[in-house]
Structures are given as structure tokens and as C-alpha cells.
Design an enzyme around this catalytic site. Structure first.
Site, PDB file in Angstrom:
ATOM      1  N   ASP A  96      14.329 -23.406  27.596  1.00 54.12           N
ATOM      2  CA  ASP A  96      13.967 -23.827  26.232  1.00 54.12           C
ATOM      3  C   ASP A  96      13.045 -22.833  25.539  1.00 54.12           C
ATOM      4  OD1 ASP A  96      11.674 -24.164  27.642  1.00 54.12           O
ATOM      5  OD2 ASP A  96      11.397 -26.282  27.183  1.00 54.12           O
ATOM      6  N   ARG A 105      -4.532  -7.570  10.573  1.00 56.35           N
ATOM      7  CA  ARG A 105      -4.426  -7.252   9.140  1.00 56.35           C
ATOM      8  C   ARG A 105      -4.526  -8.495   8.269  1.00 56.35           C
ATOM      9  NH1 ARG A 105       0.863  -3.658   8.657  1.00 56.35           N
ATOM     10  NH2 ARG A 105       1.521  -5.057  10.327  1.00 56.35           N
ATOM     11  N   GLN A 106      -4.404  -9.677   8.883  1.00 52.22           N
ATOM     12  CA  GLN A 106      -4.554 -10.911   8.083  1.00 52.22           C
ATOM     13  C   GLN A 106      -6.017 -11.318   8.133  1.00 52.22           C
ATOM     14  OE1 GLN A 106      -1.646 -13.978   8.396  1.00 52.22           O
ATOM     15  NE2 GLN A 106      -0.133 -12.610   9.291  1.00 52.22           N
ATOM     16  N   ASP A 158      -4.212   6.682   2.575  1.00 50.22           N
ATOM     17  CA  ASP A 158      -4.945   5.834   1.632  1.00 50.22           C
ATOM     18  C   ASP A 158      -6.428   5.895   1.986  1.00 50.22           C
ATOM     19  OD1 ASP A 158      -5.320   4.096   3.832  1.00 50.22           O
ATOM     20  OD2 ASP A 158      -3.602   2.864   3.262  1.00 50.22           O
ATOM     21  N   LYS A 217      -3.489   4.836  -2.511  1.00 51.36           N
ATOM     22  CA  LYS A 217      -2.208   4.121  -2.639  1.00 51.36           C
ATOM     23  C   LYS A 217      -2.472   2.717  -3.155  1.00 51.36           C
ATOM     24  CE  LYS A 217      -1.585   1.527   1.605  1.00 51.36           C
ATOM     25  NZ  LYS A 217      -1.054   1.350   2.928  1.00 51.36           N
ATOM     26  N   ARG A 223      -0.389  -0.943  -3.075  1.00 51.36           N
ATOM     27  CA  ARG A 223       0.819  -1.648  -2.639  1.00 51.36           C
ATOM     28  C   ARG A 223       0.968  -2.927  -3.452  1.00 51.36           C
ATOM     29  NH1 ARG A 223       3.526  -2.087   2.650  1.00 51.36           N
ATOM     30  NH2 ARG A 223       1.835  -0.956   3.641  1.00 51.36           N
ATOM     31  N   GLY A 227       6.552   2.115   7.702  1.00 53.14           N
ATOM     32  CA  GLY A 227       6.567   3.562   7.476  1.00 53.14           C
ATOM     33  C   GLY A 227       6.453   3.938   6.007  1.00 53.14           C
TER      34      GLY A 227
HETATM   35  C1  R5P Z   1      -2.878  -0.809   5.894  1.00 55.81           C
HETATM   36  O1  R5P Z   1      -3.943  -1.098   5.441  1.00 55.81           O
HETATM   37  C2  R5P Z   1      -2.712  -0.120   7.210  1.00 55.81           C
HETATM   38  O2  R5P Z   1      -3.804   0.668   7.518  1.00 55.81           O
HETATM   39  C3  R5P Z   1      -1.447   0.735   7.192  1.00 55.81           C
HETATM   40  O3  R5P Z   1      -1.592   1.747   6.205  1.00 55.81           O
HETATM   41  C4  R5P Z   1      -0.251  -0.100   6.854  1.00 55.81           C
HETATM   42  O4  R5P Z   1      -0.251  -1.269   7.616  1.00 55.81           O
HETATM   43  C5  R5P Z   1       1.013   0.671   7.105  1.00 55.81           C
HETATM   44  O5  R5P Z   1       2.087  -0.132   6.746  1.00 55.81           O
HETATM   45  P1  R5P Z   1       3.481   0.474   6.370  1.00 55.81           P
HETATM   46  O6  R5P Z   1       3.884   1.400   7.486  1.00 55.81           O
HETATM   47  O7  R5P Z   1       4.380  -0.723   6.266  1.00 55.81           O
HETATM   48  O8  R5P Z   1       3.358   1.171   5.059  1.00 55.81           O
END
Ligand code: R5P
Length: 292
Positions: free
Chosen positions: A34, A93-94, A166, A189, A191, A223
Site C-alpha cells: 500500500d 525554500r518554503q 541573483d 533576477k 521571478r 535550471g
Molecule cells: C532561489 O532562491 C534559489 O537560490 C535558486 O536560485 C532557485 O531555487 C533555482 O531554481 P531554478 O533552477 O528553478 O531557477
């Protein structure tokens, strides 16, 4: 101290035990029909200090859960102190609420669960944001993965320049550049939190012409961040672009994305197993922290 190599320990536990000459106990994992996991460690742990090594990618939730099961079991069997080495700490990251959103700060829940199952020390590598680990009640130690990675890149380049994709990666870039002994800069950067699209905000200082540009970050996920920076580096005259990150999640076609952007080689560590990169073993860096 006993080292327990968790089911997702990537062999790091074994290396640590051998470096520090410590007893090693293997962990058996069984997955029932399961989908439930059963973990089993054989050996005496009563009144012993134990260190469980368990990375948490891929299958973050499963690996975390197995770590909780292990820690809880060792505690119930009388282990004296339970330390967790989590080379890649999923959910790091969260770590904040985003503007206009009511998202859960998941890393806080993970840290509280570690405490709840008796973990008293957390050892991790490049945890994205160290401050957010303060939700863990106990000792937090971070192993230095940058020095071994940068040393590897120093041996593999002749005219390097370190570029942070960044501002968040600037500190990593500074440390890389110091070890390698070269210049560095960062680009900005932004996002889009809905579409994930990344825009380059401003240009770095420093001349990239003819340089082997090493793009450094804590992790490469899709990436997109590194690919954007690679294009930027070539637009500014780089002769070759190399990508380096501690954690290579490499999801959603990241490898192809990096290749399309002209990234020639990828360097990472064994916090996550990824076979298309040059992999640096971070066991020694973790062993140094444990030995303190
Ligand atoms: C973000 O703050 C992290 O340090 C990385 O830059 C990020 O997680 C990279 O994510 P991705 O490869 O999806 O651009």
C-alpha cells in the site's frame, strides 16, 4: 557515537563513519504494497549517541517520514542523543509568506516535527536560509560545501570568473571567488510567482570577456535561473559557462535547459544523487562539523 546510514543517505553516512572511525549501522527499508514504509536498524543503541544521515530528495515527504520513524524508534529504544544529518533539507525554500498569499511556512513544521521525534541536533548543508532554521529547538550546524566545490572548480578552470545569478547567491559567489582567487559579481533576477518566468534586472560589474564563467547557486531546480545567467554571461563575452550548485534537483528538463543555454559542465555535490554532473563528496565537510 553511532552513525546510522538512512535509506536516502547517499552513502554519506558510510563515508562519515569511515572518516571518523565510528560504528556504522545500516538501515533496512521495506515498502509495503500500500506504499507505507518500514525502516529497521539492528544493533544496540541504548544510552548511545546516534547520528542519522538521511537526505530528502527525491521523494521529500517519504524520506522525511522515514527519518521521523527512525528517530522516534531510536529514542524509544533508549538512544541518548539523536542527531540528524540532512544533507539536502527539503522545504527549506518554503520559509516565508509571499505577498498576497497565505501559504504555510512548511520548513517550520518540518523542524518542529524533528524536535517532536527527539532530534536534538540538526546538521545540514547549504540550507537556503539559515535564519529560518531557528524554528528548530536545539543545535543547528551547517557544513561547508562551498570550499570543496570551489576547490574542484579551481582545479578545472584557468581563467575563471564567478557569477551569482541573483543577489541571494552573492554570499556563495563571494566564498567561491575567495577560494578560487578570482573576481565575482551578481546579476539581479525577478521571478514571477505565478508563471515562474524569470527576468534579468540589472548587469553586474566586472568584465566577463574571454572568461570561464562559473555560475554558482545553492541549488539548481528547473535550471531557469542558471540558464538565464548563462545567456547573460555569453552576451557579455564569456568563453565558456559552467554551472555549480550544492544541490542538483534538476527537475522539469533542467539538464536540457542548461545545455540549450550553453552550459558546458555542471558541478554539484552528493547531497542529491545526480549522474550527469561532476559530483563532489561532502562527507568530509559534514564529518568536520560532527567532530567539533
Ligand atoms: C532561489 O532562491 C534559489 O537560490 C535558486 O536560485 C532557485 O531555487 C533555482 O531554481 P531554478 O533552477 O528553478 O531557477
Amino acid at each position: 557515537m553511532i552513525i546510522i546510514d538512512g535509506p536516502s543517505g547517499n552513502g554519506i553516512g558510510k563515508s562519515i563513519a569511515s572518516i571518523l572511525n565510528l560504528e556504522l549501522l545500516e538501515c533496512k527499508r521495506k515498502i509495503f504494497a500500500d506504499g507505507e514504509s518500514e525502516v529497521e536498524v539492528n544493533g544496540m543503541v541504548k544510552d548511545k549517541e546516534v547520528t542519522i544521515v538521511q537526505s530528502t530528495y527525491p521523494m521529500q515527504d517519504k524520506n522525511l517520514q522515514e527519518l521521523f520513524f527512525l528517530a522516534n524508534d531510536l529514542g524509544e529504544r533508549g538512544a541518548r542523543n539523536i542527531h540528524a544529518v540532512i544533507p539536502y533539507l527539503a522545504y527549506a525554500r518554503q520559509n516565508k509568506k509571499y505577498e498576497g498569499k497565505n501559504n504555510a511556512i512548511s520548513i517550520h513544521a518540518i523542524l518542529k516535527m524533528l524536535n517532536a521525534v527527539g532530534v536534538t541536533t540538526l546538521i545540514t548543508v547549504a540550507p537556503h536560509n539559515v535564519e529560518s532554521l531557528s524554528a528548530f529547538k536545539g543545535k543547528v550546524m551547517v557544513a561547508d560545501a562551498i570550499t570543496p566545490l570551489a576547490n574542484e572548480l579551481k582545479r578545472s578552470t584557468t581563467n575563471p570568473f564567478v557569477l551569482a545569478p541573483d543577489k541571494g547567491a552573492l554570499k556563495i559567489a563571494e566564498r567561491f571567488a575567495t577560494v578560487i582567487g578570482c573576481d565575482h559579481a551578481s546579476i539581479g533576477k525577478k521571478r514571477d510567482t505565478i508563471t515562474g518566468e524569470i527576468r534579468v534586472l540589472d548587469a553586474p560589474e566586472g568584465d566577463l570577456r574571454g572568461k570561464e564563467v562559473i555560475i554558482v547557486d545553492d541549488m539548481i531546480s528547473t535550471g531557469a535561473t542558471t540558464a538565464q545567467a548563462a545567456r547573460f554571461a555569453y552576451d557579455h563575452g564569456a568563453s565558456r559557462v559552467i554551472a555549480s550548485a550544492v544541490h542538483l534537483l534538476m527537475v522539469e528538463g533542467a539538464y536540457e535547459r542548461l545545455k540549450d543555454a550553453g552550459v558546458r559542465e555542471i558541478y554539484g555535490t552528493n547531497t542529491i544523487m545526480y549522474d550527469k554532473a561532476h559530483v563532489v563528496n561532502i562527507a568530509e565537510a559534514i564529518a568536520k562539523v560532527i567532530a567539533v
